[in-house]
Design a protein around this motif. Structure first.
Motif, PDB file in Angstrom:
ATOM      1  N   LEU A 112       0.772  -1.217  -0.017  1.00 47.20           N
ATOM      2  CA  LEU A 112       0.159   0.026  -0.145  1.00 47.20           C
ATOM      3  C   LEU A 112       0.872   1.353   0.269  1.00 47.20           C
ATOM      4  N   ARG A 113       0.464   2.276  -0.519  1.00 53.33           N
ATOM      5  CA  ARG A 113       1.023   3.782  -0.383  1.00 53.33           C
ATOM      6  C   ARG A 113      -0.196   4.576   0.315  1.00 53.33           C
ATOM      7  N   ARG A 114       0.605   5.828   0.745  1.00 48.47           N
ATOM      8  CA  ARG A 114      -0.419   6.850   1.482  1.00 48.47           C
ATOM      9  C   ARG A 114      -0.656   7.863   0.271  1.00 48.47           C
ATOM     10  N   GLU A 115      -1.862   8.208   0.112  1.00 52.60           N
ATOM     11  CA  GLU A 115      -2.190   9.366  -0.742  1.00 52.60           C
ATOM     12  C   GLU A 115      -3.058  10.575   0.106  1.00 52.60           C
ATOM     13  N   TRP A 116      -2.555  11.700   0.230  1.00 49.11           N
ATOM     14  CA  TRP A 116      -3.174  12.754   0.579  1.00 49.11           C
ATOM     15  C   TRP A 116      -4.604  12.990   0.356  1.00 49.11           C
ATOM     16  N   ASP A 117      -5.383  13.151   1.385  1.00 49.84           N
ATOM     17  CA  ASP A 117      -6.597  13.336   0.816  1.00 49.84           C
ATOM     18  C   ASP A 117      -7.661  14.045   2.132  1.00 49.84           C
ATOM     19  N   PHE A 118      -7.855  15.134   2.286  1.00 51.47           N
ATOM     20  CA  PHE A 118      -8.565  15.911   3.010  1.00 51.47           C
ATOM     21  C   PHE A 118      -9.952  16.210   2.777  1.00 51.47           C
ATOM     22  N   SER A 119     -10.528  15.718   1.666  1.00 51.46           N
ATOM     23  CA  SER A 119     -11.754  16.125   1.189  1.00 51.46           C
ATOM     24  C   SER A 119     -12.896  15.376   1.874  1.00 51.46           C
ATOM     25  N   ARG A 120     -14.022  15.815   2.003  1.00 51.57           N
ATOM     26  CA  ARG A 120     -15.230  15.115   2.557  1.00 51.57           C
ATOM     27  C   ARG A 120     -15.078  13.699   2.189  1.00 51.57           C
ATOM     28  N   ASP A 121     -15.176  13.320   1.022  1.00 54.59           N
ATOM     29  CA  ASP A 121     -15.153  11.803   0.761  1.00 54.59           C
ATOM     30  C   ASP A 121     -13.959  10.992   1.085  1.00 54.59           C
ATOM     31  N   TYR A 143      -8.506  12.904  14.557  1.00 56.97           N
ATOM     32  CA  TYR A 143      -7.462  14.198  14.132  1.00 56.97           C
ATOM     33  C   TYR A 143      -7.318  14.360  12.763  1.00 56.97           C
ATOM     34  N   LEU A 144      -7.158  15.471  12.270  1.00 54.27           N
ATOM     35  CA  LEU A 144      -6.645  15.543  10.939  1.00 54.27           C
ATOM     36  C   LEU A 144      -5.069  15.402  11.116  1.00 54.27           C
ATOM     37  N   HIS A 145      -4.264  14.402  10.259  1.00 49.42           N
ATOM     38  CA  HIS A 145      -2.927  14.157  10.661  1.00 49.42           C
ATOM     39  C   HIS A 145      -2.118  15.072   9.600  1.00 49.42           C
ATOM     40  N   ASP A 146      -1.347  15.844  10.177  1.00 45.55           N
ATOM     41  CA  ASP A 146      -0.325  16.362   9.427  1.00 45.55           C
ATOM     42  C   ASP A 146      -1.046  17.271   8.346  1.00 45.55           C
ATOM     43  N   PRO A 147      -1.956  18.134   8.423  1.00 43.39           N
ATOM     44  CA  PRO A 147      -2.226  18.912   7.312  1.00 43.39           C
ATOM     45  C   PRO A 147      -1.559  20.111   6.827  1.00 43.39           C
ATOM     46  N   HIS A 150      -2.004  21.293   3.606  1.00 40.57           N
ATOM     47  CA  HIS A 150      -3.260  21.388   3.322  1.00 40.57           C
ATOM     48  C   HIS A 150      -4.325  22.118   3.673  1.00 40.57           C
ATOM     49  N   TRP A 151      -4.063  23.429   4.333  1.00 41.15           N
ATOM     50  CA  TRP A 151      -4.860  24.015   5.334  1.00 41.15           C
ATOM     51  C   TRP A 151      -6.235  24.217   4.631  1.00 41.15           C
ATOM     52  N   ARG A 152      -6.143  24.615   3.487  1.00 39.35           N
ATOM     53  CA  ARG A 152      -7.576  25.206   3.066  1.00 39.35           C
ATOM     54  C   ARG A 152      -8.714  23.979   2.992  1.00 39.35           C
ATOM     55  N   GLN A 153      -8.132  22.995   2.302  1.00 42.25           N
ATOM     56  CA  GLN A 153      -9.000  21.714   2.292  1.00 42.25           C
ATOM     57  C   GLN A 153      -9.432  21.038   3.555  1.00 42.25           C
ATOM     58  N   ALA A 154      -8.290  21.095   4.442  1.00 41.83           N
ATOM     59  CA  ALA A 154      -8.226  20.662   5.828  1.00 41.83           C
ATOM     60  C   ALA A 154      -9.316  21.513   6.814  1.00 41.83           C
ATOM     61  N   ALA A 155      -9.454  22.800   6.413  1.00 41.71           N
ATOM     62  CA  ALA A 155     -10.374  23.557   7.343  1.00 41.71           C
ATOM     63  C   ALA A 155     -11.823  23.763   6.674  1.00 41.71           C
ATOM     64  N   PRO A 160     -15.178  20.456   8.942  1.00 44.61           N
ATOM     65  CA  PRO A 160     -16.364  20.526   8.706  1.00 44.61           C
ATOM     66  C   PRO A 160     -17.495  18.981   8.812  1.00 44.61           C
ATOM     67  N   THR A 161     -16.456  17.953   8.006  1.00 42.66           N
ATOM     68  CA  THR A 161     -17.040  16.899   7.617  1.00 42.66           C
ATOM     69  C   THR A 161     -17.060  16.312   9.270  1.00 42.66           C
ATOM     70  N   LEU A 162     -15.855  16.234   9.824  1.00 41.51           N
ATOM     71  CA  LEU A 162     -15.623  15.643  11.176  1.00 41.51           C
ATOM     72  C   LEU A 162     -16.793  16.504  12.209  1.00 41.51           C
ATOM     73  N   ALA A 163     -16.638  17.557  12.140  1.00 41.27           N
ATOM     74  CA  ALA A 163     -17.797  18.382  13.025  1.00 41.27           C
ATOM     75  C   ALA A 163     -19.314  17.805  12.545  1.00 41.27           C
ATOM     76  N   ASP A 164     -19.554  17.493  11.353  1.00 36.23           N
ATOM     77  CA  ASP A 164     -20.930  16.914  11.056  1.00 36.23           C
ATOM     78  C   ASP A 164     -20.928  15.572  11.834  1.00 36.23           C
ATOM     79  N   LEU A 165     -19.918  14.743  11.822  1.00 35.38           N
ATOM     80  CA  LEU A 165     -20.086  13.349  12.562  1.00 35.38           C
ATOM     81  C   LEU A 165     -20.201  13.489  13.791  1.00 35.38           C
TER      82      LEU A 165
END
Length: 342
Positions: A112-121, A143-147, A150-155, A160-165
Motif C-alpha cells: 500500500l501507499r499513502r495518498e493525501w486526501d482531506f476532502s469530505r469523501d 484528528y486531521l493528520h499533519d495537514p 493542506h490548510w484550505r481543504q483541511a479547514a 466540517p465533515t468531522l464536525a458533522d459526524l
C-alpha cells in the motif's frame, strides 16, 4: 496500579475522557524496527493493566498495521471502558510500484501507499477503512493528520465533515495533530476543533506553544494532548548523552548541554529528567493528556512508573529562576511564574 492513579481529564465541552497517560501505537506499527506481534499485543495488555485507557493510532503507522494490532488487542475489552483516537488525511491505496519495504520509517511491506486526501469523501472513506482495520464500532476522537500543506481543504472540507459526524454523535471529539504549533492554533481559533495533538512544542526544551496553541486553547475553552514530550529522545534518559536525537536529528551540543543542566536540577529536586519531561506539559491547565509511544511491556511499565512519580512544584520554580525554561510557564496551579531573571 489502577486507572485512578493514572488520573482522568475530559476534553473540554465533549463527553470524551482521557487518562492522564496515553498509549501511542505508532511503534507497534513497526516504526524504525520490527515489533513482533506478540510484543505488540503484550504492550497493549500491559498498558491496560497499568490503568491506561486512551489509545492513539493512525493509518499512516505501518500502513495500517498499528490499527490492526491495536484493534485486535482491544477487541475483547468492554468498549465503554476505553478511548481510541485515529487520524484522517492519508488514505491507504494500492501501491502500483512496490519496492518491498515502506519508505516512511516503518518496517513493513509497501503493498500500500499513502495518498493525501482531506476532502469530505476522503475523510469518510478513511474513517470507514480504519473501522474495518480495527474491528471497532466507532472512534472516540478523530484528528486531521499533519495537514501542514493542506490548510484550505483541511479547514474547509475535512474539519466540517468531522464536525458533522461529531454533531450526529458518531464521533466524540475532533481536532488536528501536527509537529508545528502555529497552524494548530489556527485550528483552535478558526474551526470547530475540540482538541489538538501537539507534538514536541511544549516540552522542557521547547515552550513555543505558549505563543500560540496554549493561549488559543485557553481563550476558546479547548484542549491539548501533548506528544513527543521527549523531543525524539534527548529528554528520555536521566543523563543526556552526545549523539542523542532532538526532533528526529542529532541533537546540537548546546541543546545537549541544556538538557544536562535541566537533568542536574531534576536530580537536586529528587526526581529525574524523564519523569519531569512527562510531568511538564500537564502543568498547563489546558493540557489534558500526555501520550507516549510504547513498544513492549517493559516500556509501558517504565512510562507508567515515571508518570506516577511525584515531581515537586519547586522544580519548575528553580528551572524558571535559572533560565532553563521560560518565565511564563505556568505551575501546577495554572499560573505563570514570576518573570525572574537567572
Amino acid at each position: 496500579m489502577t486507572h485512578q492513579s493514572i488520573g482522568r481529564r475530559t476534553i473540554s465541552n465533549t463527553p470524551v475522557e482521557l487518562t492522564g497517560l496515553g498509549f501511542g501505537a505508532s511503534v507497534i506499527g513497526n516504526l524504525y524496527r520490527v515489533t513482533p506481534a506478540d510484543d505488540a499485543a503484550a504492550a497493549v495488555e500491559a498498558a491496560w493493566d497499568a490503568g491506561i485507557r486512551y489509545f492513539d493510532t493512525a493509518p499512516h503507522y505501518g500502513l495500517g498495521l498499528s490499527e490492526q494490532r491495536l484493534g485486535a488487542a482491544l477487541r475483547h475489552r468492554p468498549r465503554t471502558e476505553y478511548t481510541v483516537s485515529s487520524k484522517v488525511g492519508r488514505l491507504l491505496v494500492p501501491n502500483e510500484r512496490p519496492r518491498g519495504v515502506d519508505s516512511e520509517g516503518f518496517v513493513v511491506r509497501d503493498d500500500l501507499r499513502r495518498e493525501w486526501d482531506f476532502s469530505r469523501d476522503g475523510v469518510l472513506r478513511s474513517i470507514e477503512d480504519t473501522l474495518h482495520r480495527t474491528g471497532l464500532d466507532r472512534l472516540d476522537v478523530v484528528y486531521l493528520h499533519d495537514p501542514d500543506d493542506h490548510w484550505r481543504q483541511a479547514a474547509d472540507e475535512a474539519l466540517p465533515t468531522l464536525a458533522d459526524l461529531r454533531d450526529q454523535g458518531v464521533i466524540g471529539a475532533i481536532g488536528a495533530g501536527m509537529n508545528q504549533s502555529a497552524m494548530l492554533a489556527r485550528f483552535l481559533r478558526e474551526t470547530a476543533a475540540d482538541v489538538v495533538m501537539l507534538a514536541g512544542r511544549y516540552t522542557l526544551l521547547d515552550q513555543s506553544a505558549l505563543d500560540d496553541v496554549l493561549p488559543a486553547a485557553q481563550e476558546h475553552g479547548k484542549s491539548v494532548v501533548a506528544v513527543g514530550v521527549f523531543n525524539s529522545g534527548l529528554l528520555s534518559r536521566d543523563h543526556p548523552a552526545d549523539g542523542m536525537k532532538y526532533d528526529y536529528r542529532d541533537a546540537p551540543p548546546a541543546l545537549v548541554a541544556r538538557a544536562r543542566a535541566i537533568a542536574d536540577v531534576c536530580t537536586a529536586h529528587g526526581t529525574t529528567l524523564p519523569a519531569a519531561a512527562i510531568a511538564f506539559p500537564r502543568t498547563h491547565p489546558d493540557v489534558v493528556n500526555v501520550t507516549l509511544g510504547m513498544r513492549s511491556p517493559d516500556q509501558v511499565a517504565r512510562n507508567a512508573e515515571l508518570h506516577r512519580r511525584p515531581v515537586p512544584e519547586t522544580l519548575w520554580d528553580d528551572l524558571r529562576v535559572q533560565g532553563l525554561i521560560r518565565s511564563d510557564v505556568p505551575g501546577a496551579t495554572g499560573r505563570a511564574g514570576s518573570a525572574r531573571c537567572p
